[in-house]
Design a protein around this motif. Structure first.
Motif, short mmCIF file in Angstrom:
data_model
loop_
_atom_site.label_atom_id
_atom_site.label_comp_id
_atom_site.label_asym_id
_atom_site.label_seq_id
_atom_site.Cartn_x
_atom_site.Cartn_y
_atom_site.Cartn_z
N ASN A 159 11.50 22.27 32.81
CA ASN A 159 12.18 21.02 32.49
C ASN A 159 12.59 20.96 31.01
O ASN A 159 12.48 19.92 30.35
N ALA A 160 13.05 22.09 30.50
CA ALA A 160 13.46 22.19 29.10
C ALA A 160 14.91 22.67 29.05
O ALA A 160 15.36 23.42 29.92
N PRO A 161 15.67 22.29 28.03
CA PRO A 161 17.07 22.72 27.92
C PRO A 161 17.19 24.16 27.47
O PRO A 161 16.25 24.75 26.92
N GLY A 162 18.36 24.75 27.71
CA GLY A 162 18.63 26.09 27.23
C GLY A 162 18.75 26.12 25.71
O GLY A 162 18.84 25.09 25.05
N ASP A 163 18.74 27.34 25.14
CA ASP A 163 18.71 27.48 23.69
C ASP A 163 20.07 27.72 23.05
O ASP A 163 20.16 28.11 21.89
N ASP A 164 21.17 27.51 23.83
CA ASP A 164 22.52 27.58 23.27
C ASP A 164 22.93 29.00 22.87
O ASP A 164 23.77 29.17 21.99
N ASP A 165 22.36 30.00 23.49
CA ASP A 165 22.63 31.41 23.17
C ASP A 165 22.80 32.21 24.45
O ASP A 165 22.45 31.74 25.54
N GLY A 197 11.03 23.42 21.85
CA GLY A 197 11.39 22.57 22.97
C GLY A 197 12.46 23.12 23.88
O GLY A 197 12.82 22.47 24.87
N GLN A 198 12.97 24.32 23.60
CA GLN A 198 14.02 24.92 24.40
C GLN A 198 13.49 26.08 25.23
O GLN A 198 12.59 26.81 24.80
#
Length: 352
Positions: A159-165, A197-198
């Motif tokens: 339940n955590a967002p991706g790290d934008d990479d 948190g990612q």
């Protein structure tokens, strides 16, 4: 995802005692073998020579690398993710990956999503931190092209967002790959690092193009049969680097299987397609470089990497699952580890 995961000894309790590798950075680095095709920096006396203006000091015997020169295309967008067969079928289970950090190195290189053509650059602060850590990367560390860890999507497991990479990959094979080298690999599993948190997933894979001992492995169990302790060695290194869960990063104690890894890759491939579709006339999407200014279509995949890319590589059972968990715990709590290349736990020889 269908998780297909098995528990490993709790990572929070791993590697509390200093190992022999930690006790001597110079000794720990002796298994690094510079690969001439990977362009370590030329120096009059040694590839580890530094100048007074260079804050990065590498132990003797550790090769110094530089990023490849721009090649006129993006290693993130223009390299095909899927390796297709002669019928153009992409369901071969084999993928391309872009290597960023060579096995045995102490420098941090990354594909840069925000730069033109997503050039690979060294992260100086990251390299200094890695050199201070003192234990060379025990695998080739790279990313999967045409994937994107979308920060607007929550991970279904944690339940955590991706790290934008792009999605990270660990190549567990025994051959050193260079900075920016493109290789083929087969995913065998995945682990999740929650960092600030990612969800920073790491795909575990084996390279398939050089015929090494792990090139035919198709699962974590296969790797454990062929090279006992290899998975434990790699995850223990990452856990130690990230502080054993004491800071903002936590490596979760589940190793998910090959099917999960493939689904993860395909999901992030879908996220990449959505990112590409968002790019307007500026050629950017969410602050990431996608295509040249004013271009109206997504870039065409690079099909013949061997001619376009100078560094292209030429080339289940329950008891086993329990065995991996046991070895991981043993690896974590052993205080004296061999540091020579011929006696390290993975069993790989000292030369490529």
């Amino acid at each position: 995802f269908a998780a297909g995961a098995f528990a490993v000894a709790a990572i929070a309790s791993l590697l509390r005692r200093p190992t022999a590798r930690q006790s001597s950075a110079t000794t720990a680095a002796t298994h690094v073998v510079p690969v001439t095709a990977q362009r370590p920096v030329a120096a009059s006396s040694s590839s580890t020579t530094v100048t007074s203006s260079d804050p990065l000091v590498l132990p003797e015997g550790v090769a110094r690398y530089v990023a490849p020169a721009p090649a006129g295309y993006s290693l993130w967008h223009d390299v095909d993710l899927h390796v297709r067969d002669w019928l153009d079928d992409e369901t071969t289970g084999v993928y391309n990956y872009v290597n960023e950090m060579p096995m045995g190195s102490l420098q941090k290189f990354e594909v840069q999503p925000h730069l033109e053509e997503n050039a690979i650059e060294e992260d100086p602060k990251g390299s200094v931190k890695l050199a201070a850590f003192g234990r060379p990367v025990p695998f080739n560390y790279g990313c999967l092209p045409q994937t994107y860890r979308d920060p607007d999507e929550l991970d279904e497991v944690h339940n955590a967002p991706g790290d934008d990479d792009p999605l990270d990959i660990f190549d567990l094979g025994d051959k050193v790959a260079g900075v920016g080298e493109v290789l083929t690999c087969r995913p065998i599993g995945a682990v999740c690092l929650i960092d600030e948190g990612q969800a920073d997933w790491k795909v575990l894979a084996v390279s398939t193009g050089h015929g090494g001992p792990l090139s035919e492995a198709r699962s974590i169990e296969d790797v454990e049969r062929i090279v006992p302790g290899r998975v434990a060695e790699c995850l223990a290194w990452l856990d130690d680097l990230k502080g054993n869960g004491k800071g903002d990063a936590k490596l979760h104690a589940e190793i998910h299987g090959a099917e999960f890894a493939r689904k993860l890759i395909e999901r992030d491939h879908g996220s990449w397609k959505a990112l590409i579709a968002e790019a307007g006339d500026s050629g950017a999407a969410r602050g990431h470089w996608v295509r040249k200014l004013g271009a109206t279509s997504a870039p065409a995949p690079v099909e013949h990497l061997s001619t376009l890319w100078p560094f292209h590589s030429k080339g289940k059972n329950s008891s086993l699952i329990a065995g991996v968990a046991k070895q991981y715990a043993e690896y974590a709590h052993t205080s004296a580890r061999a540091t020579s290349p011929t006696s390290r736990r993975s069993g790989f020889p000292s030369s490529p």
